[in-house]
Enzyme design. Structure first.
Site, PDB file in Angstrom:
ATOM      1  N   ASP A   1       0.868  -1.179   0.000  1.00  0.00           N
ATOM      2  CA  ASP A   1       0.000   0.000   0.000  1.00  0.00           C
ATOM      3  C   ASP A   1       0.911   1.237   0.000  1.00  0.00           C
ATOM      4  OD1 ASP A   1      -2.132   1.689  -0.037  1.00  0.00           O
ATOM      5  OD2 ASP A   1      -3.171   0.806   1.660  1.00  0.00           O
TER       6      ASP A   1
HETATM    7  C1  BGC Z   1      -5.009   3.285   0.238  1.00  0.00           C
HETATM    8  C2  BGC Z   1      -5.255   2.237  -0.816  1.00  0.00           C
HETATM    9  C3  BGC Z   1      -5.144   2.853  -2.178  1.00  0.00           C
HETATM   10  C4  BGC Z   1      -3.805   3.513  -2.322  1.00  0.00           C
HETATM   11  C5  BGC Z   1      -3.549   4.103  -3.685  1.00  0.00           C
HETATM   12  C6  BGC Z   1      -3.764   4.088  -0.015  1.00  0.00           C
HETATM   13  O1  BGC Z   1      -3.674   5.169   0.839  1.00  0.00           O
HETATM   14  O2  BGC Z   1      -4.935   2.652   1.496  1.00  0.00           O
HETATM   15  O3  BGC Z   1      -6.506   1.647  -0.629  1.00  0.00           O
HETATM   16  O4  BGC Z   1      -5.359   1.874  -3.156  1.00  0.00           O
HETATM   17  O5  BGC Z   1      -3.697   4.530  -1.344  1.00  0.00           O
HETATM   18  O6  BGC Z   1      -4.316   5.207  -3.927  1.00  0.00           O
END
Ligand code: BGC
Length: 724
Positions: A266
């Site tokens: 993530d």
């Molecule tokens: C979130 C994810 C997301 C990623 C990319 C993160 O902060 O937890 O769910 O896919 O950002 O945008």
């Protein structure tokens, strides 16, 4: 156009730096700024160099044909090996046509609809240049304080698994090389939904049994459906952050489940191994992550900066890098990007498909199917001949009803509640007053607004109270400790309800709310969630019975926050409360509130009524590979045609380990015309009885079971059967 490649050969020809590039994901502005020769703050902060940018394997968080074509072109001009970039983005509940939030999608209990949502999302997003969506989010959720419950389909592992599969089918369409299909990335692996106290990014501490029984099945379901990518979570699992958790990634995901697709951290999660306290610095974080099995580093820069020296120093085996790069290249190949780096992206097509009539129609259909009727004392449906209808509340004419993760959606393209109602009955019959704000309002302002609202309500034949959370109160980093309606909305509601007009409260929100008092006094309550682009029209369809409510909750509404976590598939305890009105002292209960939630999992009303016949079993002993047929007849005894969601639950009465009081094992959505009767037939097989025993083996045990069928997890008929 690039040529078809041999990935093995390509990999062999790549320098270590180029390989590491494929494992690095950056935001779009890095490419655009660097092409212009600008070094931005974020670049410096990440320690990203120019060469890293033109080797990076993927981009996140951008879309739109013009933008993605521009970036791909810039990139291919500069990338030595001409390896196309892969564009990834969060297409969570629609691209430009926004559908209801996933929690609402769950409430449709309709995998075909969810598949359609994902299909439309893929068609639109791919025309805009997206190759991979960071969806579905399948984290099981039990704590409505957590802002991200809106991204999940709810509290049940079985339902979440059904929906996970539907999302993957819809996005990938069985073959991601085809135009209009995109790859799906299931997230957040694992158990992100179990953050303590519902506080974002907080500690997770679940036993392996809990993890395997409740939290893991939905990720596994997505993978079994062919999902191409897995995103790690921010949280720890068994005291090790997911992005450095070998047991989770190499053990369970790759080892046990045989997942051979790409894994991605993530956002910035690899670097977060440092504040978690399991890595001393970025270099150690990079080493731990790659060894644990994270292929792509999303936006932490740790791989770009440190993998090279880690390999050169012999701390990281080049084999690990090669395997990860191979998987990334393979995905690009499967997507058809080597043959055509601009596959599917097309400005003309984008114009044609994005937010087209057909997609709007589907959005309206899905939104109506996700709106849950929570209470109705002869208020709904409204008659189209109504003379005056007052719409009061902060959401009366609000366009910000798309919900979080709708970054491509536009408020000005969204149908507000007022607009939807005007489309239905005309402008002259509608009075609109805001009544109050969701936040930040002085006493004087409120007094003034209330006065106008009371006037409008008194002049009307019926009243809609359009209330909710501010749209920015749910989603990522939006945990709340008080999950009540913010501002003076409850005060406003109380004043309006006192007028004793036929009044319905319509809720716009991203999580189950604490609405105990309001629920008591409101004659009718409709849960609209954040319903998306066609929200206003869909709600009007429901209000005027052009669509009949059929949705049912997939997450319990707590009686109060002090009850959380409250979920239907809990254990019995050694001292269960004998009944809700029991006065027994030494039993598991609260002295001041009931044990049961205000509204249970699976609950939802309709304008029509259904009668359930007694459950019939073709036999009551289950042997080996045999099955039991459980049949119940459902009759529509009301005045409207409708869709009833019939639910099957099972309880293992005695086992070697403690088992939940009930577990959803099947459901059917059945259409019934007025007066019509149909059978719902469930086949009970041995695999439905399995669980993890003392030795963590997934088995079933002989003995007695309860089989329950009904309209929700509370109001169930029960029969016993035996497994021998
Ligand atoms: C979130 C994810 C997301 C990623 C990319 C993160 O902060 O937890 O769910 O896919 O950002 O945008």
């Amino acid at each position: 156009m690039a040529q078809k490649v041999n990935i093995e050969e390509l990999l062999k020809s790549m320098t270590l730096k180029e390989k590491i590039g494929q494992l690095t994901q950056l935001a779009p502005f890095f490419f655009k700024d660097s092409a212009k020769g600008i070094v931005t703050g974020p670049m410096e902060a990440l320690g990203i160099k120019d060469s890293d940018i033109w080797n990076a394997g993927s981009v996140l968080g951008t879309a739109g044909a013009e933008e993605t074509i521009e970036i791909q072109k810039l990139y291919l001009e500069r990338n030595e090996k001409k390896i196309p970039l892969m564009f990834m983005a969060d297409i969570i509940h629609g691209y430009r046509t926004i559908f209801p939030i996933p929690l609402a999608l769950g409430c449709t209990w309709d995998e075909n609809l969810v598949e359609k949502v994902a299909r439309v999302s893929a068609i639109e997003a791919s025309a805009g240049g997206v190759h991979v969506t960071f969806s579905p989010m399948v984290d099981l959720v039990r704590d409505p304080r957590w802002g991200r419950v809106m991204e999940s389909t709810g509290e049940d592992p079985y339902l979440n698994s059904v929906m996970a599969r539907a999302f993957v089918r819809g996005y990938q369409g069985g073959d991601i090389s085809k135009e209009g299909n995109i790859a799906s990335c299931v997230k957040h692996f694992a158990a992100y939904g179990a953050v303590e106290g519902g506080r974002e990014y907080n500690t997770v501490d679940v036993s392996e049994r809990m993890l395997r029984e409740f939290y893991l099945p939905s990720y596994k379901a997505a993978i079994d459906e062919g999902c191409k990518m897995v995103m790690t979570s921010f949280n720890i699992v068994n005291s090790i952050p997911s992005s450095g958790n070998k047991w989770l990634l190499r053990g369970i995901l790759r080892g046990e489940w045989g997942f051979d697709g790409v894994t991605i951290s993530d956002w910035g999660a690899i670097k977060e191994l440092i504040p978690h306290g399991v890595a001393e610095d970025e270099k150690e974080a990079a080493r731990k992550a790659i060894q644990a099995g994270v292929d792509i580093d999303m936006m932490s820069g740790c791989y770009a900066k440190h993998l090279e020296e880690l390999v050169e120093e012999g701390q990281v085996d080049i084999k690990l890098i090669d395997e990860a790069v191979y998987r990334v290249l393979k995905l690009k190949e499967e997507l058809g990007l080597f043959e055509n780096p601009f596959k599917g992206v097309d400005k003309e097509k984008e114009k044609r498909v994005v937010l087209c009539e057909e997609h709007r129609r589907i959005a309206r259909e899905v939104a109506a199917a996700s709106i849950v009727l929570l209470k109705n004392e002869n208020v709904l449906p409204f008659n189209k001949d109504i003379k005056k209808l007052a719409i009061i509340g902060p959401y009366a004419d609000e366009h910000a009803i798309l919900g979080p993760w709708s970054w491509q959606g536009r408020w000005e393209e969204t149908v507000s509640l007022k607009e939807g109602i005007i489309n239905k009955i005309g402008e002259s019959k509608v009075l609109v007053e805001k009544g109050c704000e969701t936040e930040g309002e002085s006493d004087a302002q409120y007094k003034e607004s209330l006065k106008k609202a009371l006037k409008a309500a008194s002049e009307a034949d019926a009243v809609i109270l359009a209330l909710g959370e501010h749209y920015d109160m749910s989603g990522e980093a939006r945990s709340r400790a008080f999950i009540t309606l913010p501002g003076r909305q409850e005060d406003l509601a109380r004043e309006i309800i006192k007028l004793r007009k036929p009044t319905v409260v319509i809720l716009f929100n991203g999580r189950p709310l604490e609405i105990r008092e309001l629920y008591k006094i409101a004659p009718a309550v409709l849960e609209a969630w954040f319903p998306g682009t066609e929200g206003g029209n869909a709600i009007a369809d429901i209000l005027f019975a052009d669509k009949i409510p059929s949705a049912k909750l997939t997450m319990s509404f707590p009686y109060t926050v002090g009850q959380i976590p409250v979920y239907y598939n809990h254990f019995n305890t050694g001292r269960p409360k004998p009944s809700e009105d029991s006065t027994e002292r030494f039993c598991s209960h609260y002295v001041d509130i009931p044990n049961a939630p205000l509204l249970p999992f699976g609950f939802g009303l309709s304008y029509t009524q259904y009668e359930y016949s007694k459950i019939e079993l073709d036999k009551n002993i289950l042997h080996g590979n045999d099955s039991i047929k459980a049949t119940v007849k459902i009759k529509n005894v009301g005045k409207y045609p409708g869709d009833e969601i019939v639910q099957l639950y099972i309880r293992d009465l005695t086992a070697s380990v403690v088992r939940p009081v009930k577990e959803l094992k099947g459901f059917k959505k059945i259409h019934l015309e007025v007066g019509e009767e149909k059978e719902a037939v469930f086949e009970i097989t041995e695999d439905m009885l399995r669980f993890y025993n003392e030795n963590m083996e997934y088995i079933s045990e002989k003995g007695k079971f309860l089989l329950m069928i009904g309209p929700n997890s509370r109001d169930l008929q029960t029969v016993e059967f035996e497994y021998r």
